[in-house]
Design an enzyme around this catalytic site. Structure first.
Site, PDB file in Angstrom:
ATOM      1  CG  HIS A  45      -0.219   0.087   2.551  1.00 12.55           C
ATOM      2  ND1 HIS A  45      -0.081  -0.987   3.392  1.00 12.55           N
ATOM      3  CD2 HIS A  45       0.404   1.119   3.175  1.00 12.55           C
ATOM      4  CE1 HIS A  45       0.586  -0.624   4.475  1.00 12.55           C
ATOM      5  NE2 HIS A  45       0.890   0.646   4.363  1.00 12.55           N
TER       6      HIS A  45
HETATM    7  P1  TYD Z   1      -2.130  -3.810   7.524  1.00 13.04           P
HETATM    8  O1  TYD Z   1      -2.273  -2.447   6.924  1.00 13.04           O
HETATM    9  O2  TYD Z   1      -2.619  -4.969   6.717  1.00 13.04           O
HETATM   10  O3  TYD Z   1      -0.619  -4.069   7.936  1.00 13.04           O
HETATM   11  P2  TYD Z   1       0.708  -4.043   7.019  1.00 13.04           P
HETATM   12  O4  TYD Z   1       0.883  -2.647   6.538  1.00 13.04           O
HETATM   13  O5  TYD Z   1       1.794  -4.469   7.944  1.00 13.04           O
HETATM   14  O6  TYD Z   1       0.527  -5.006   5.892  1.00 13.04           O
HETATM   15  O7  TYD Z   1      -2.842  -3.813   8.938  1.00 13.04           O
HETATM   16  C1  TYD Z   1      -3.290  -4.989   9.564  1.00 13.04           C
HETATM   17  C2  TYD Z   1      -4.539  -4.666  10.345  1.00 13.04           C
HETATM   18  O8  TYD Z   1      -4.222  -3.847  11.468  1.00 13.04           O
HETATM   19  C3  TYD Z   1      -5.595  -3.946   9.531  1.00 13.04           C
HETATM   20  O9  TYD Z   1      -6.851  -4.461   9.891  1.00 13.04           O
HETATM   21  C4  TYD Z   1      -5.500  -2.519   9.997  1.00 13.04           C
HETATM   22  C5  TYD Z   1      -5.011  -2.661  11.438  1.00 13.04           C
HETATM   23  N1  TYD Z   1      -4.173  -1.551  11.908  1.00 13.04           N
HETATM   24  C6  TYD Z   1      -4.611  -0.777  12.970  1.00 13.04           C
HETATM   25  O10 TYD Z   1      -5.716  -0.974  13.510  1.00 13.04           O
HETATM   26  N2  TYD Z   1      -3.813   0.234  13.435  1.00 13.04           N
HETATM   27  C7  TYD Z   1      -2.607   0.484  12.878  1.00 13.04           C
HETATM   28  O11 TYD Z   1      -1.897   1.422  13.338  1.00 13.04           O
HETATM   29  C8  TYD Z   1      -2.157  -0.310  11.769  1.00 13.04           C
HETATM   30  C9  TYD Z   1      -0.828  -0.054  11.122  1.00 13.04           C
HETATM   31  C10 TYD Z   1      -2.979  -1.318  11.323  1.00 13.04           C
END
Ligand code: TYD
Length: 130
Positions: A45
């Site tokens: 992303h």
């Molecule tokens: P995700 O964006 O998939 O993580 P990465 O960037 O490591 O691939 O996030 C995983 C889950 O955690 C998603 O449901 C969103 C949640 N999340 C939060 O609630 N707070 C946060 O600060 C972050 C980074 C993610």
């Protein structure tokens, strides 16, 4: 990559991080990624409006950053350096060692609405800025 100082003595080591010194933004959120399973790719992303600094506190991982026009890979394996990622950069995180602990400092609170999670939308967003 931002290099941090290591204050070491006979007891061990300490690395201080201060807002506007080592960290070039207001820190509003901290999270860490760990227990990552083999072969997993995280990230995939970009952020419309978020700055982050990634620090590998234990183990190692690879971070790929893509501006839409050029792509670069960074190997994170040291506690005395961090990878700064500004907004509108597509990132992927992979090759996590089983003991990897990746600390992320972020300039804002979590807000799903400012994520771009589709690569084509990311490229469209980059092109709309030229
Ligand atoms: P995700 O964006 O998939 O993580 P990465 O960037 O490591 O691939 O996030 C995983 C889950 O955690 C998603 O449901 C969103 C949640 N999340 C939060 O609630 N707070 C946060 O600060 C972050 C980074 C993610």
């Amino acid at each position: 990559m931002i290099k941090f100082k290591i204050i070491g003595d006979h007891r061990g080591s300490l690395t201080p991080l201060e807002q506007y010194k080592e960290i070039p933004f207001d820190i509003k959120r901290v999270y860490y990624i760990y227990n990552t399973k083999e072969g997993v790719v995280r990230g995939n992303h970009s952020h419309k409006n978020l700055e982050q600094l990634l620090i590998c506190l234990n183990g190692s991982c690879i971070i790929s950053v893509d501006s839409g026009t050029s792509k670069k890979e960074f190997s994170l394996k040291s506690r005395d350096e961090g990878l700064y990622i500004g907004n509108n950069i597509w990132r992927e995180m992979y090759d996590f060692s089983s003991d990897c602990v990746l600390l992320v400092l972020a300039s804002d609170f979590y807000n799903e609405n400012e994520y771009i999670r589709n690569y084509k939308d990311f490229i469209d967003c980059v092109n709309s800025k030229y």
